[in-house]
Design a protein around this motif. Sequence first.
Motif, PDB file in Angstrom:
ATOM      1  N   LEU A   1      -6.697  -3.734  -5.297  1.00  8.61           N
ATOM      2  CA  LEU A   1      -5.899  -3.621  -6.524  1.00  8.61           C
ATOM      3  C   LEU A   1      -6.157  -4.793  -7.467  1.00  8.61           C
ATOM      4  O   LEU A   1      -6.303  -4.620  -8.679  1.00  8.61           O
ATOM      5  CB  LEU A   1      -4.416  -3.560  -6.158  1.00  8.61           C
TER       6      LEU A   1
ATOM      7  N   THR B   1      -8.887   2.352  -1.087  1.00  6.82           N
ATOM      8  CA  THR B   1      -8.419   1.945   0.249  1.00  6.82           C
ATOM      9  C   THR B   1      -8.606   3.071   1.254  1.00  6.82           C
ATOM     10  O   THR B   1      -9.081   2.871   2.378  1.00  6.82           O
ATOM     11  CB  THR B   1      -6.927   1.550   0.186  1.00  6.82           C
TER      12      THR B   1
ATOM     13  N   GLN C   1      -4.088  -2.052   6.109  1.00  9.22           N
ATOM     14  CA  GLN C   1      -3.997  -1.255   4.889  1.00  9.22           C
ATOM     15  C   GLN C   1      -3.362  -2.018   3.716  1.00  9.22           C
ATOM     16  O   GLN C   1      -3.850  -1.916   2.583  1.00  9.22           O
ATOM     17  CB  GLN C   1      -3.230   0.045   5.141  1.00  9.22           C
ATOM     18  N   GLY C   2      -2.330  -2.789   3.986  1.00  5.88           N
ATOM     19  CA  GLY C   2      -1.642  -3.510   2.911  1.00  5.88           C
ATOM     20  C   GLY C   2      -2.536  -4.551   2.270  1.00  5.88           C
ATOM     21  O   GLY C   2      -2.609  -4.670   1.031  1.00  5.88           O
TER      22      GLY C   2
ATOM     23  N   ALA D   1      -5.548   2.816  -4.371  1.00  5.68           N
ATOM     24  CA  ALA D   1      -5.129   3.674  -3.252  1.00  5.68           C
ATOM     25  C   ALA D   1      -6.292   4.539  -2.785  1.00  5.68           C
ATOM     26  O   ALA D   1      -6.537   4.689  -1.576  1.00  5.68           O
ATOM     27  CB  ALA D   1      -3.962   4.540  -3.696  1.00  5.68           C
TER      28      ALA D   1
ATOM     29  N   ALA E   1       0.849  -1.192   0.000  1.00  3.72           N
ATOM     30  CA  ALA E   1       0.000   0.000   0.000  1.00  3.72           C
ATOM     31  C   ALA E   1       0.881   1.237   0.000  1.00  3.72           C
ATOM     32  O   ALA E   1       2.032   1.181   0.435  1.00  3.72           O
ATOM     33  CB  ALA E   1      -0.883  -0.008   1.243  1.00  3.72           C
TER      34      ALA E   1
ATOM     35  N   PHE F   1      -5.487  -2.920   0.457  1.00  9.51           N
ATOM     36  CA  PHE F   1      -5.022  -2.335  -0.806  1.00  9.51           C
ATOM     37  C   PHE F   1      -4.788  -3.421  -1.854  1.00  9.51           C
ATOM     38  O   PHE F   1      -5.162  -3.277  -3.020  1.00  9.51           O
ATOM     39  CB  PHE F   1      -3.724  -1.557  -0.555  1.00  9.51           C
ATOM     40  N   ASN F   2      -4.174  -4.515  -1.442  1.00 11.18           N
ATOM     41  CA  ASN F   2      -3.850  -5.596  -2.380  1.00 11.18           C
ATOM     42  C   ASN F   2      -5.112  -6.228  -2.970  1.00 11.18           C
ATOM     43  O   ASN F   2      -5.199  -6.478  -4.175  1.00 11.18           O
ATOM     44  CB  ASN F   2      -3.006  -6.649  -1.660  1.00 11.18           C
TER      45      ASN F   2
ATOM     46  N   MET G   1      -0.491   6.084   3.332  1.00 17.42           N
ATOM     47  CA  MET G   1      -1.919   5.778   3.373  1.00 17.42           C
ATOM     48  C   MET G   1      -2.592   6.371   4.621  1.00 17.42           C
ATOM     49  O   MET G   1      -3.665   6.979   4.550  1.00 17.42           O
ATOM     50  CB  MET G   1      -2.123   4.260   3.329  1.00 17.42           C
TER      51      MET G   1
END
Lengths: 336, 202
Positions: free
Chosen positions: B43, B56, B35-36, B53, A59, B39-40, A63
């Motif tokens: 995406l 998210t 968040q990661g 982005a 991300a 986001f993934n 963020m």
Amino acid sequence: MKANPQIDELLCSFIDGELPLRQQTEVQRLVARDAEVARRLRQLQNCKNLVNALPAEPAPIDMLEQVKRSLERRTLLDSHAAPTVSRAGARHLKIRRFLAAAAMIALMGGLGAVVYQIVAPVSPAVSVRPVADAPRPIQVIPNAPSVAPAPVVVAGQGFSGRLELRTASLTQADAFIKAAIEDNGLKGFAETQTLADRRVYRIECSREGLDRLVADLGTIWTNFDSATLVVDTDRFADPVVIEPVTVRQIAQIVKQDSTEASVQVARGVVVLNSFAQAMPGGDILSTPENNTTMMIATPEIPRPRLASNDPATKAIPAPPQGGVQTTMTIVLLNTQ
Amino acid sequence: MPLSAASINIDDSVLVQRSQRGDLEAMERLILKYQGRIFNVILKISGNSDDAAELTQETFVKVIESIDKFKGRSSFYTWVFRIAVNLTLNYCQRNAKMATRSLDAEEDESDSQARQGLKDFLSDESAADPAVLAQRRELCDLAKQALLKLEEPQRAVMVLRDIEGMNYAEIADVLNIELGTVRSRLSRARSHLREVLEAMQK
């Protein structure tokens, strides 16, 4: 092998470990027996593995900051929008409160005015007499006798006032009143003046004597075109005027123990009459006598004894002595 | 390997309770924690990193705004993914035409070497090792393109299962669909992906 949705579902669930143990065993047996099923299993497994192998993208490192900034922007937008709404709401609320307060003040003012009219002295400027009526009882009557002026009563005395009666039958009414004065033993307490268009009777007697005289007047009350009662107060030239007045109202005012009490009742009658006139059909009190509209407790008036020439049937009451003294001037006006 | 859902739930309830009481630090920790992965997933479903982005970010704004309404009937983990996937699917529906054009343009750029690699992959009768596949970048690019050829509901199920590692029950919870629907939709998605890849190698 042509794709079979049911087999594919079973194989996918097998790949994902979502099958119960028994079904897993069955699939394993099926795969072991059938090369096509085994091939399809590998194809589906490879699809899963390929997607699973896709690299995870990190991300954006900012963020968290972006989220904070976005929240701040929304808060700012809300704070710009909200005051408009809240200001409008507050304004609306203020208007409603103001109107409610104004209504309350108006209501209290109205109630206060009613209470004032009942309790406070009535000034000429706020008299509730009908404007169109003439002549006004408070006005000086042309050629009025010397006994007519309203006296300033002394506190402690009883009723003091003037009753103006208008009639087209002056002679008959005069004869009746004189007879009534005599029958009630008030001859020695009354002064009479005879003028061309009026008769004046000034009577100073006890409360009971005047009460009886008023009751006698009730028997010829329908012969009067109108009746006005002027009740003297302890303030010079500030009488309470009741126009029109009924015989029951007069009786109630006269029977009070003191001047103050008579004046208080008279003021109450004025207010009640004005209310009655303000209501639909309120002119019902405009007739000289209408007992059904009496809004306050009325005394039981003894039926008058008609003037009779038969001495045997008439019992002349004893002359009033002592007790509460009253003064009434009856002005009988000719309307013809 | 994706993390299992069960391991994520540790401390979530505590952080959520603290967030509901207005503890900003707890909320930040929740954002940093997810968040990661959010986001993934976004995406892989949307196919565009800028959009991912933004989506998210929007997801976490919604989470913060709605954290008071979270009653804990489902886990926070599935709740936050439900918000993310719903936002993404809505976004994809609004931008369906644009996404298709973008995909067609990317397809034209795929070179013959990548196609050969894909052909080898599809013809290989043995089970492929994901770790080995991950090394083959050109193959992964084609796989991403193929994934975007799927309908969004199928793509979402496949991403949640094969990338995020959710079990069927969690997927059903996130997408608010029946367990049987998850099963059939995932099966069709994999079958369809195979067909798309086979079409791409030609």
